[in-house]
Write a protein that holds these residues in place. Structure first.
Motif, PDB file in Angstrom:
ATOM      1  N   ASP A 107      18.524  67.132  -1.806  1.00 12.98           N
ATOM      2  CA  ASP A 107      18.723  65.901  -1.059  1.00 12.98           C
ATOM      3  C   ASP A 107      17.770  65.884   0.147  1.00 12.98           C
ATOM      4  O   ASP A 107      17.516  66.915   0.764  1.00 12.98           O
ATOM      5  CB  ASP A 107      20.174  65.967  -0.563  1.00 12.98           C
ATOM      6  N   ALA A 108      17.265  64.706   0.497  1.00 12.56           N
ATOM      7  CA  ALA A 108      16.329  64.605   1.611  1.00 12.56           C
ATOM      8  C   ALA A 108      16.889  65.233   2.891  1.00 12.56           C
ATOM      9  O   ALA A 108      16.174  65.920   3.620  1.00 12.56           O
ATOM     10  CB  ALA A 108      15.975  63.145   1.873  1.00 12.56           C
ATOM     11  N   SER A 109      18.182  65.033   3.130  1.00  8.68           N
ATOM     12  CA  SER A 109      18.712  65.503   4.409  1.00  8.68           C
ATOM     13  C   SER A 109      18.882  67.023   4.431  1.00  8.68           C
ATOM     14  O   SER A 109      18.924  67.619   5.495  1.00  8.68           O
ATOM     15  CB  SER A 109      20.046  64.812   4.710  1.00  8.68           C
ATOM     16  N   GLY A 118      15.033  69.864   5.002  1.00 12.59           N
ATOM     17  CA  GLY A 118      14.440  70.495   6.175  1.00 12.59           C
ATOM     18  C   GLY A 118      14.955  71.904   6.394  1.00 12.59           C
ATOM     19  O   GLY A 118      14.167  72.855   6.495  1.00 12.59           O
ATOM     20  N   ARG A 178      13.999  74.341   3.673  1.00 14.96           N
ATOM     21  CA  ARG A 178      12.582  74.704   3.746  1.00 14.96           C
ATOM     22  C   ARG A 178      12.363  75.801   4.794  1.00 14.96           C
ATOM     23  O   ARG A 178      11.632  76.750   4.574  1.00 14.96           O
ATOM     24  CB  ARG A 178      11.744  73.469   4.089  1.00 14.96           C
TER      25      ARG A 178
END
Ligand SMILES: Nc1ncnc2c1ncn2[C@@H]1O[C@H](COP(=O)(O)OP(=O)(O)OP(=O)(O)O)[C@@H](O)[C@H]1O
Ligand SMILES: Nc1ncnc2c1ncn2[C@@H]1O[C@H](COP(=O)(O)OP(=O)(O)OP(=O)(O)O)[C@@H](O)[C@H]1O
Ligand SMILES: [Mg+2]
Ligand SMILES: [Mg+2]
Lengths: 349, 234, 261, 261, 349
Positions: free
Chosen positions: E166-168, E171, E174
């Motif tokens: 998911d985009a959220s 981060g 990563r």
């Protein structure tokens, strides 16, 4: 005009969302996976029955649980662009667009002409006879848009219209989509979990989390005053929650910040990573908020580096690669952090 | 018969339900019969007598039923489905079917008990099997079959395919099998006669024609044809 | 598709498996008498049986499509109490000895059967010993193949296409005709072919329920059975025809029936 | 799963379809004589046949698993010339009249058969008229169900799991045992159950190839057929037992065999 | 050390890629969908045979078409984290990690202990007994990483390690991934089509397009001097191709630019959107490159707006929302564009 209150339970999801939209408005519904965005869209389209609530378009009631009204999807003036587009694989692009017209009883020849003019308008006349399998992602999206618009709906719902696209194609398709959305006069609701998409396309954002609306407002208002971790992370700012009294914000964990904004009570405090300065030694001078930490992660993002700082007040700073070299930043190293009081936005929680 | 629009006499269909062992014989009898009865068309439903009996008791549109044994005919009689009492129209005798040339040198029922002989019989519940057991017990031989086949044709097939060395079948079966099996005669004192009864079915809409064919089967002409296939007089 | 070098044990076991299936067929072919083949196959009886077999099996397939596709749709889409039991009941003929199936059909549709009695009394309709009876018998044993295949196709199709069609204004019937059916066409086709092939080979239920009347109910497999008695070489030849037709179907279908099933 | 209000036409057609299957079964049940049922079912003959049926069908399933899983694997994974033809050949028994299958088996494994002759001459092994023969006959007709189901499972599984296992150091055999087999377990299970059910109902090939001797080759369907001649009420009772067992299997499997098939 | 030349044809893909990597190096392979990235990875792992080429790790030849050497995947010292992770669904997290050890003959008990310590190291001990279905995306990725590392490989290959997230969540995952990659000593190759991911994780970028390497270099070098539209789009800069002579760059379409860089011949010219100024009227003063255009699209991106300008020299400018208001920018309106010669980077094509 769309006025929808959608309340239902589905599996683990407990959805209760009210969204109103004026004609001509573009509303983006933003939220993490599983927030219930697609379910909301399906409910408005009539594909999932409500447990409670009411859906009204231009003062016509499409669904009202209390009044036992439930118009089936095929009788709602609502066009939907589905995630993955769902173009019928056995029909050509033209036949896909003509499908809705045919279903509404338009004669075959007439439907083809009108479908053809829709494809024209979207610059796809060359691909009229192509099967969906032979279309690129961007082309497929346009066909899906044409198909939804061809039935002349009052409300257009789009579910993650860019999610199926390659990162490198997304930019240009988004620009095209924006242009085409602008030419549609009704209500447009775009569902997404990509903030860039939401910011680029919408007049107003509705943030959904766990089946509930947790914030709504203009893109600027939402990005400047996020009211949840989820949005703060998406926008890329530091969000703290605490209690403010006389310009002093006591945040969870015991630390305290000085802010120029004078709001008292429960507050959110936002600090943009760009406003967070890093120093080898304790800085002298104007910044009122200074503390010590330990770098936890360096995240290179093109011409900027995001630096996570752990400590009594964890925060993310954004610096240039040059600064990283100068400060000799390494993960786990000690560092001083400073933030000017004027760079801290405080608003009621 | 009502005249039909074309003016030619209407052809009547007569359904004959006959035991499978009558397949060739009845087909020939009919060929002979048809030479003098062009207006009638016979349709044969050959199958095992018990299947045919089940079908008739369940309302099959049979006009005539020729069974290979009394028991299955009795089912029809018991169900009160016969028009008149059944008449025996032929008998069949048992014979030992062995591989062509009789490699195991089987000459009598007693040889069937030899351990080097693979014997198959029909199941005791089907007529051929019942008769075979009777014949064996008359002889005082206790032979153990390797298989109790569901019908006599299966017995014949097992022998003709070489799976079994010997089987007890009807004389007519050996005859119809041509050179594929050799028959070893069973002496008269050990013989068991199979009686074939025939009867017109009560529900027949063409009882008259059915009786006509039945009479033909019982006539000398019919009996001669049956004899060609190995049947004996009733 | 990626290929792979197969492990020796697999090749050995698979070879035994193939041999187990192929040897009997080779056996059949080796016993065929090719000199008289043409005559045997073009005899009026053989041609009549072949023609009847085609009529019966195709009619059975059509009937199975008519009743089976809606049935599969209901199984796949409408949860109701006892669905599993009903589905199992309608799948039974696939594994029931066909002769028992034939007897059961007599009990239901025979002149003395549950329904047959009424049919006879009210309309004078009698099903056994008619070509219609042979068609019913073939449908009874073959239709489960179609129902299972179509149900599995319906379950694996992406139902969101139907949603898309509905938002475009199509009612349920139009959705079914213009979206669902085209999307599951491969499954329907595969199911129909399997059903046809099974109907073509049907024997036990037919002879029990419909009898063995040349030209009316004596299909190819029945002709084979009858010929086995007196003229085995004809029986073998007819079997090979049946086998050839089935083989042709299965090969022509290639991966289709696999994907569908 | 979403449910849907079914169109009336579908309900009507499906109801006709269900009735078509259920009525014959009701017919069977209605003709059963329940007074004598207990005695009929617990007679030594019935129990012997039931026991033998279980032994034969389970052994056939085991044999089908042993030979069929590798065969399915090769069909799914190794493209080779003539694969479609071979696969069609090994699928034929599913649709061939079983009696023809039995004759073909005799031609291959009978005393005069292609292989049987050699077996007899060299080892004195004769397969017809033995329980082994009944097992072979059942395997012949039932194994295609397993092969098709497992092949379809193998084709639809995500092969990248096997790649992942190989990069972790697993050789092909280990990959098969620890990754492939667990992943296709539902298909293997479903295939085995279908195969078992088909083997349990097998009649034509068994009687033709293996004969009918109580305790050795007379399985339940054969006992039913034999009883049909003289004691139809016993035959019906035995059929109902067979039917009950099959039904139980199919219901217990619920959606399993659907997903697998 | 990894030295790989991979040449093969597969379907429509014609792959011919040479990549060398030093021990300790993190290489990101970046490219659009269908570029052949995954195929390259599969070939190096031994899952796809080469048509031509050679793969060598630490001076051991794993594959050499000319020498007819082909080590099967299970005998290569290479760990792979697959796209979607491909954790075995029928095994627990611990058993997944232990799988490679068991396959290599480690005793069951021993393998479990070692797998457990790997999970510990990645902070997953709580989830040791969870089936993959019960893990979040980030947790699954860590288990996949532990599984690949547990066999102690010399080379670690990762195929789009963040794509399934998911985009959220991306981060933070990563950042964790980066930390864990740093603790592995061998060669690491990360495949991605997300530039952020590549920039954040890698020491060196290899850009793949259509089965060929079209650029390779440090993140800074590649982003500053992109050599293809694909990278320029990803990085978000304007890329022009033309012929330079005496500081004058003649670009395709007839227009010409002045640059401060003195390179002659075929060149690329890069202009950052931030360096593109927009004006209502023809600007006076220092900028040497001035031309007229028509705004084609406004793309709001949080606190910046990207403005597409069409005309003889199409270009994208980046301005603030305030500037948009001031300039009264509307799609299709006329506008003047200026770029300072010093803001144009020119380098040989
Ligand atoms: N048919 C269903 N049956 C059971 N649960 C469901 C069903 N549809 C949705 N849900 C539940 O609702 C939740 C939200 O689903 P929904 O698709 O609306 O989320 P979303 O916000 O669109 O997420 P995404 O960004 O992944 O598309 C799911 O996580 C699931 O738990
Ligand atoms: N097994 C195969 N058979 C045929 N063609 C294949 C096969 N595998 C890959 N290809 C071809 O190779 C191309 C590149 O595939 P690959 O998966 O390597 O791309 P990629 O760069 O990883 O793309 P993505 O970003 O979508 O993962 C595909 O578009 C396809 O045309
Ligand atoms: Mg969604
Ligand atoms: Mg890839």
């Amino acid at each position: 005009m769309l006025a929808a209150r959608v309340a239902l339970r589905l599996g683990t999801l407990d959805l209760d969302v009210t969204i109103d939209a004026a004609p001509g408005e573009i509303v983006a519904v933003l939220g993490p996976n599983g927030a219930g965005k697609s379910t909301f869209l399906r409910a408005v389209a009539g594909l999932v029955p409500l447990d409670r609530g009411r859906v009204e378009v231009d003062a016509v009631v499409l669904e009202d649980v209390a009044l036992r009204i439930h118009l089936p999807p095929e009788r709602r003036p609502i066009g939907v662009v589905f995630q993955d587009y769902l173009l019928f694989p056995h029909l050509s692009a033209l036949e896909n667009v003509a499908f809705g017209l045919r279903a509404r009883g338009v004669a075959a020849r007439d439907a083809r002409v009108r479908a053809g003019s829709w494809l024209d308008r979207l610059g796809l006349s060359e691909h009229a006879n192509a099967r969906p399998g032979a279309l690129s992602g961007g082309q497929a999206q346009k066909v899906a848009l044409a198909r939804a618009l061809a039935i002349d709906p009052r409300v257009l719902l789009l579910d993650e219209p860019l999610a199926a696209l390659d990162a490198s194609a997304r930019g240009s398709v988004r620009r095209d989509l924006k242009r085409h959305l602008a030419s549609f006069a009704g209500v447009r609701i775009v569902i997404t979990h990509d903030p860039l998409e939401a910011l680029a396309l919408a007049d107003r954002l509705v943030i959904l989390e766990g089946g509930r609306v947790i914030q709504t407002g203009s893109p600027a208002a939402v990005t400047q005053r996020p009211r949840s971790r989820y949005i703060a992370d998406l926008v890329g700012v530091n969000l703290l929650r605490g209690t403010s009294a006389a310009g002093q914000v006591a945040v969870a964990g015991g630390a305290s910040l000085q802010s120029a904004d004078a709001v008292d009570g429960e507050v959110f405090a936002v600090i943009h990573p760009r406003a967070v300065a890093l120093h080898r030694a304790r800085p002298e001078g104007s910044p009122r908020n200074v503390w010590r930490g330990r770098t936890s992660a360096l995240d290179y993002q093109g011409d900027r580096v995001r630096v996570g700082v752990e400590g009594e007040m964890p925060i993310i700073a954004e610096v240039t690669p040059a600064a990283v070299r100068e400060l000799d930043l390494a993960e786990g190293g000690e560092i001083w952090v400073s933030v000017k009081a004027t760079e801290i936005t405080v608003y009621p929680a | 018969a009502e005249p039909n629009p074309t003016g030619t006499p209407q052809i009547k269909d007569i359904n004959v339900f006959a035991a499978a062992s009558l397949t060739d014989a009845f087909t020939r009898v009919y060929d002979e019969y048809a030479k003098s009865n062009a207006r009638v068309r016979f349709i044969f439903n050959f199958g095992s007598s018990s299947t045919l009996a089940t079908q008739i008791t369940n309302g099959a549109p049979a006009d005539l039923f020729a069974s290979a044994d009394q028991a299955n005919m009795q089912k029809i009689v018991d169900a009160m489905l016969t028009d008149g009492t059944p008449t025996a129209f032929a008998t069949n005798r048992l014979e030992i079917a062995v591989l062509p040339g009789n490699p195991k040198k089987i000459s009598s029922l007693a040889d069937l008990a030899r351990s080097d002989v693979i014997l198959v019989l029909a199941a005791p519940t089907v007529p051929a099997g019942k008769y075979a057991l009777e014949a064996l017990s008359k002889t005082g031989v206790s032979a153990k079959p390797q298989s109790q086949e569901v019908d006599v044709r299966a017995v014949l097939n097992k022998v003709s395919l070489g799976e079994a060395d010997a089987g007890i079948v009807y004389v007519t079966d050996v005859k119809s099998a041509g050179g594929r099996v050799t028959g070893v005669a069973i002496p008269e004192e050990q013989q068991v006669l199979a009686r074939y009864p025939i009867a017109v079915v009560k529900s027949s809409k063409n009882a008259e024609l059915a009786h006509g064919f039945m009479d033909y089967v019982l006539s000398p002409a019919g009996q001669n044809v049956l004899a060609e296939f190995g049947f004996s007089k009733p | 598709m990626r290929s792979e070098r197969p492990p020796a044990l697999f090749v050995a076991l698979a070879a035994v498996g193939v041999a187990f299936f192929v040897l009997p067929l080779v056996g059949l072919v080796s016993r065929a008498s090719w000199q008289t083949a043409l005559g045997d196959l073009t005899s009026p009886e053989a041609l009549t049986a072949l023609r009847l077999s085609l009529v019966v099996s195709l009619a059975a397939t059509a009937l199975a499509l008519l009743l089976g596709v809606p049935l599969a749709w209901i199984y796949a889409r409408v949860p109701f109490r006892g669905r599993d039991v009903i589905r199992a009941l309608t799948t039974l003929p696939m594994i029931l000895p066909p002769v028992v199936g034939g007897v059961a059909l007599l009990f239901a549709f025979g002149r003395r059967g549950l329904v047959g009695q009424a049919l006879d009394a009210m309309f004078g309709i009698r099903i056994p010993f008619t070509t219609a009876g042979a068609i019913l018998a073939a449908t009874f044993v073959a239709m489960p193949f179609l129902v299972l295949t179509v149900e599995s196709g319906l379950r694996s199709m992406d139902r969101r296409y139907e949603d898309a069609a509905r938002t475009l204004g199509a009612g349920r019937w139009l959705v079914f005709r213009r979206v669902t059916l085209p999307l599951i066409a491969p499954s329907v086709f595969a199911g129909a072919v399997l059903c046809w092939a099974r109907a073509l080979g049907e024997f036990g239920a037919t002879i029990t329920f419909a009898g063995n009347l040349p030209g009316t109910t004596q299909t190819l497999p029945l002709a084979v059975y009858i010929a086995l008695e007196t003229r085995p070489e004809v029986a073998i030849m007819l079997s090979l025809v049946l086998l050839g037709v089935s083989l042709f179907i299965l090969i022509a279908m290639r991966d289709r029936y696999l994907r569908g099933v």
